[in-house]
Design a protein around this motif. Structure first.
Motif, PDB file in Angstrom:
ATOM      1  N   GLY A  71       0.552  -1.469  -0.092  1.00 11.17           N
ATOM      2  CA  GLY A  71       0.022   0.036  -0.307  1.00 11.17           C
ATOM      3  C   GLY A  71       1.089   1.420   0.161  1.00 11.17           C
ATOM      4  O   GLY A  71       2.062   1.287  -0.041  1.00 11.17           O
ATOM      5  N   PRO A  72      -0.102   2.451  -0.715  1.00 10.03           N
ATOM      6  CA  PRO A  72       1.131   3.226  -0.559  1.00 10.03           C
ATOM      7  C   PRO A  72       1.473   3.925   0.657  1.00 10.03           C
ATOM      8  O   PRO A  72       2.610   5.087   0.334  1.00 10.03           O
ATOM      9  CB  PRO A  72      -0.113   4.619  -1.152  1.00 10.03           C
ATOM     10  N   SER A  73       1.655   3.874   2.057  1.00  6.53           N
ATOM     11  CA  SER A  73       2.095   4.404   2.997  1.00  6.53           C
ATOM     12  C   SER A  73       3.037   3.320   3.688  1.00  6.53           C
ATOM     13  O   SER A  73       3.995   3.610   4.185  1.00  6.53           O
ATOM     14  CB  SER A  73       1.195   4.489   4.839  1.00  6.53           C
ATOM     15  N   ARG A  74       3.281   2.889   3.043  1.00  5.77           N
ATOM     16  CA  ARG A  74       4.369   1.864   2.991  1.00  5.77           C
ATOM     17  C   ARG A  74       5.644   1.890   1.932  1.00  5.77           C
ATOM     18  O   ARG A  74       5.575   2.195   0.941  1.00  5.77           O
ATOM     19  CB  ARG A  74       4.154   0.583   3.255  1.00  5.77           C
ATOM     20  N   PRO A  75       7.043   1.966   1.721  1.00  2.00           N
ATOM     21  CA  PRO A  75       7.488   1.558   2.767  1.00  2.00           C
ATOM     22  C   PRO A  75       7.791   2.635   4.135  1.00  2.00           C
ATOM     23  O   PRO A  75       7.730   3.339   3.902  1.00  2.00           O
ATOM     24  CB  PRO A  75       8.752   1.146   2.800  1.00  2.00           C
ATOM     25  N   LEU A  76       7.839   2.326   5.476  1.00  2.00           N
ATOM     26  CA  LEU A  76       8.515   3.146   6.814  1.00  2.00           C
ATOM     27  C   LEU A  76       9.930   3.606   6.255  1.00  2.00           C
ATOM     28  O   LEU A  76       9.905   4.963   6.458  1.00  2.00           O
ATOM     29  CB  LEU A  76       8.092   2.836   7.694  1.00  2.00           C
ATOM     30  N   GLN A  77      10.720   2.795   5.489  1.00  2.00           N
ATOM     31  CA  GLN A  77      11.778   3.194   5.556  1.00  2.00           C
ATOM     32  C   GLN A  77      12.303   2.841   3.926  1.00  2.00           C
ATOM     33  O   GLN A  77      11.487   2.124   3.014  1.00  2.00           O
ATOM     34  CB  GLN A  77      12.764   2.343   6.302  1.00  2.00           C
ATOM     35  N   ASP A  78      12.807   3.510   3.721  1.00  2.00           N
ATOM     36  CA  ASP A  78      13.061   3.230   2.259  1.00  2.00           C
ATOM     37  C   ASP A  78      14.152   2.562   1.791  1.00  2.00           C
ATOM     38  O   ASP A  78      14.814   2.041   3.137  1.00  2.00           O
ATOM     39  CB  ASP A  78      14.301   4.810   1.367  1.00  2.00           C
ATOM     40  N   GLU A  79      14.660   2.419   0.695  1.00  5.94           N
ATOM     41  CA  GLU A  79      15.264   1.493  -0.285  1.00  5.94           C
ATOM     42  C   GLU A  79      16.861   0.765   0.870  1.00  5.94           C
ATOM     43  O   GLU A  79      17.377  -0.303   0.498  1.00  5.94           O
ATOM     44  CB  GLU A  79      15.441   0.459  -1.054  1.00  5.94           C
ATOM     45  N   MET A  80      17.111   2.626   0.389  1.00  2.41           N
ATOM     46  CA  MET A  80      18.682   2.206   0.888  1.00  2.41           C
ATOM     47  C   MET A  80      19.063   1.882   2.116  1.00  2.41           C
ATOM     48  O   MET A  80      19.937   1.060   2.629  1.00  2.41           O
ATOM     49  CB  MET A  80      19.297   3.535   0.399  1.00  2.41           C
TER      50      MET A  80
END
Length: 163
Positions: A71-80
């Motif tokens: 969903g649009p609220s995820r992710p909470l942390q970016d991929e890096m």
């Protein structure tokens, strides 16, 4: 460059590294996930996965892939951030991002000896199980630590925020 950053590989780098490991007769274990908020359940699972072979490769969903899945609220942390945390664990040997909704293309390219997921999956429902079994590999599930999931952590944070 820090040692953990050296474990973060592009797909071509990963395939070259895996080829070297295979020449050295290392058993390659593969697993994947979003790893949005890392908790003890992830640590236990990943460490147990590594014990099944000589090298552990972890596929991490890109931000866009996580958003499509969760969903649009995820992710909470970016991929890096997520991939760097994964690379910092001593029991993980290589980390790679993938943008698809499933890791099938990645599993097909890597050809791991052992494919691992949590025991919330039946082996026949694990993406790539057929690819790994066809190559003579093994598919295993690992018991999950009860009471730990990213969804539960997020729910607790939201509940505590309302107090």
């Amino acid at each position: 460059m820090l040692p953990s950053q050296e474990k973060i590989l592009s797909l071509p780098q990963l395939l070259s590294t895996v080829k070297e490991w295979q020449v050295q007769n290392h058993k390659i274990v593969f697993t994947n996930g979003c790893f949005d908020i890392v908790h003890v359940g992830h640590v236990d699972y990943l460490e147990r996965a590594r014990l099944l072979g000589d090298k552990l490769v972890v596929g991490v969903n890109t931000d866009q892939s996580v958003s499509r899945l969760k969903g649009p609220s995820r992710p909470l942390q970016d991929e890096m951030s997520r991939i760097r945390v994964m690379a910092s664990f001593w029991f993980i040997d290589a980390v790679v991002l993938f943008d698809q909704e499933t890791p099938l293309e990645l599993i097909t390219a890597v050809e791991p000896d052992i494919l691992v997921k949590g025991d919330d999956y039946a082996i026949e429902n694990i993406v790539g199980h057929d690819v790994v079994l066809a190559k003579g590999g093994v598919v295993k599930t690992i018991p999950l630590v009860k009471g730990y999931s990213t969804s539960q952590v997020v729910a607790k944070i939201l509940r505590d925020q309302q107090c």
